[in-house]
Design an enzyme around this catalytic site. Structure first.
Site: not given
Ligand code: GLN
Length: 454
Positions: A56, A131, A155
């Site tokens: 990532k 994400s 994510s």
């Molecule tokens: N949707 C969650 C957020 O926006 C989780 C994102 C993540 O795990 N990086 O914080």
């Protein structure tokens, strides 16, 4: 047959044509034009004749621009590898394929908070999930590949489920965070996505373990203590779309042959979204403070400005969601409201962890990964920020508590894959692989692409 294939072992033992990696690179470029899973493709891929892995874009890889999907980190080339990456290279049979697309700094659920969003591997009109959007799309489109991804509040789970692959988020502290561009330090975990549970297990074993560079890393033994009960949580299921509820019901019917299924009430879990976003934003705003266009982050060229004007201009490079979180997070941490929001969120988090620990001693918690069918890009774009945050209802509880969880595909709804999420106690990560391996014996997923299978 997808089930029970340990593609890493299969690949390493197979004969490959001499131009294998050149052809793979050509396929990757074509794939990227349509689905955008990669922010960066490693043109030197395959020099060591090994299995391809991606990272990532918030995980540092020495010598490769690593931006966490943000213009603020444009041109940042880390002079070191994250520990997880270092261990992949150290294992000797992996080759770095590239960096995957993501919501800026990890802020998002659908992968849309980025310049060029990745598209769902099954239908490019639909969201990839976020994400770690690119990681999931790459895993679903490439036959031989594993993704190192990251989760703060879901994510790994969400995009994996939306693209029909396995997404594994380990216990907090099982994998070193050294070299991860922080979103929220008390929540961030580096994990894995793959097409089979066996591959996630293999990679987890390569990257996990204590690290002198990360003091939150734990030396605790990872166990494989199977449970015979699957709990569903009434308060969470109440928020689920009927279409997903009925598909999930069919999954439970199948699992009911091997496990006792019990619906329970855990009031605290219906309160997880608010403390998560309070804590995550407070920590995020602290972490992002250093990117001011002066010492860290993109170097703002115009230095002849007044103090406030300079920082305002330089920080305008942050995307909309990042700005929202900086403003809210800074407010939440301010002296006058700290007790009201931040301190209270910490105590609710503690309550959730205690309640979940009790339940998880006696069984797994199982749920869908997302409460709605996969939305189209155009539908997700219309959601307000709070509607977006509410989509994390199933994935936030295990992330708040640092409990290991895994998502696995169990079918399709209108042609799009659907995934379920299984949670267990801290450091019982191996039992998740065991559960999913058993499930995979009777299930196979049809992918639209099998690139890299030359
Ligand atoms: N949707 C969650 C957020 O926006 C989780 C994102 C993540 O795990 N990086 O914080």
């Amino acid at each position: 047959m997808w089930c029970n294939v340990e593609s890493i072992k299969e690949f390493i033992n197979a004969e490959k044509p001499s131009d294998y990696y050149e052809r793979l690179l050509a396929e990757l470029s074509a794939l990227n034009r349509e689905y955008h899973p990669f922010n960066l493709i490693n043109e030197g891929l395959g020099k060591h004749g090994a299995f391809p892995f991606s990272t990532k874009a918030n995980i540092c890889v020495k010598g490769f621009e690593t931006t966490a999907g943000s213009k603020m980190l444009k041109d940042y080339i880390p002079p070191f590898n994250a520990t997880a990456v270092e261990r992949m290279f150290g294992a000797g049979h992996f080759t770095f394929m590239g960096e995957t697309n993501m919501d800026e700094f990890g802020f998002g659920t659908f992968g849309l908070n980025t310049e060029t969003p990745a598209r769902n591997a099954f239908d490019s009109d639909f969201v990839a999930g976020g994400s770690s959007s690119g990681a999931a799309v790459a895993t679903a489109t490439l036959k031989y590949h594993v993704a190192i991804a990251e989760s703060t509040g879901g994510s790994i789970a969400t995009p994996a489920a939306l693209n029909g692959v396995v997404g594994f988020t380990p216990t907090y502290g099982a994998v070193s965070r050294y070299g991860l561009i922080d979103y929220a330090n008390s929540l961030d975990k580096i994990g894995v996505m793959s097409r089979s549970s066996a591959d996630s297990r293999l990679v987890f074993d390569v990257i996990r373990g204590i690290d002198k560079y990360d003091t939150t890393c734990s030396a605790a033994e990872i166990t494989c203590s199977g449970r015979s009960t699957l709990f569903t949580v009434k308060e969470l299921m109440e928020h689920t779309d009927p279409a997903i509820k009925s598909e999930f019901g069919r999954l439970l019917d199948k699992l009911g042959r091997d496990y006792e299924i019990r619906e329970i009430s855990v009031e605290a879990l219906s309160k997880a979204i608010e403390p998560y976003y309070i804590i995550a934003m407070a920590e995020a705003s602290t972490n992002l403070a250093k990117y001011n266009g002066y010492k860290y982050g993109f170097q703002y060229p115009e230095t002849n400005l007044k103090y406030n004007d300079f920082f305002t201009e330089a920080r305008s490079e942050f995307g909309m969601e990042a700005k929202r979180r900086i403003i809210l997070g800074t407010f939440i941490r301010s002296e006058s409201v700290k007790e009201k929001y931040y301190t209270k969120a910490l105590s609710v988090r503690g309550m959730i962890i205690r309640e979940m620990s009790k339940v998880l001693r006696d069984g797994y918690i199982i749920s869908p990964a997302l409460p709605i069918p996969t939305p189209k890009v155009s539908e997700a774009e219309r959601l307000s920020p709070t509607q977006n945050y509410a989509m994390d209802i199933f994935t936030i509880p295990p992330n708040l508590g640092g409990f290991p969880h895994i998502t696995f595909p169990y079918g399709k709804k209108s042609g799009m894959p659907i995934g379920a999420q299984l949670i267990t106690s801290q450091f019982n990560d191996y039992s998740l692989f065991e559960f999913v391996e058993k499930w995979e014996e009777g299930f196979s997923m049809q992918y639209r692409h099998n690139l890299g299978s030359i």
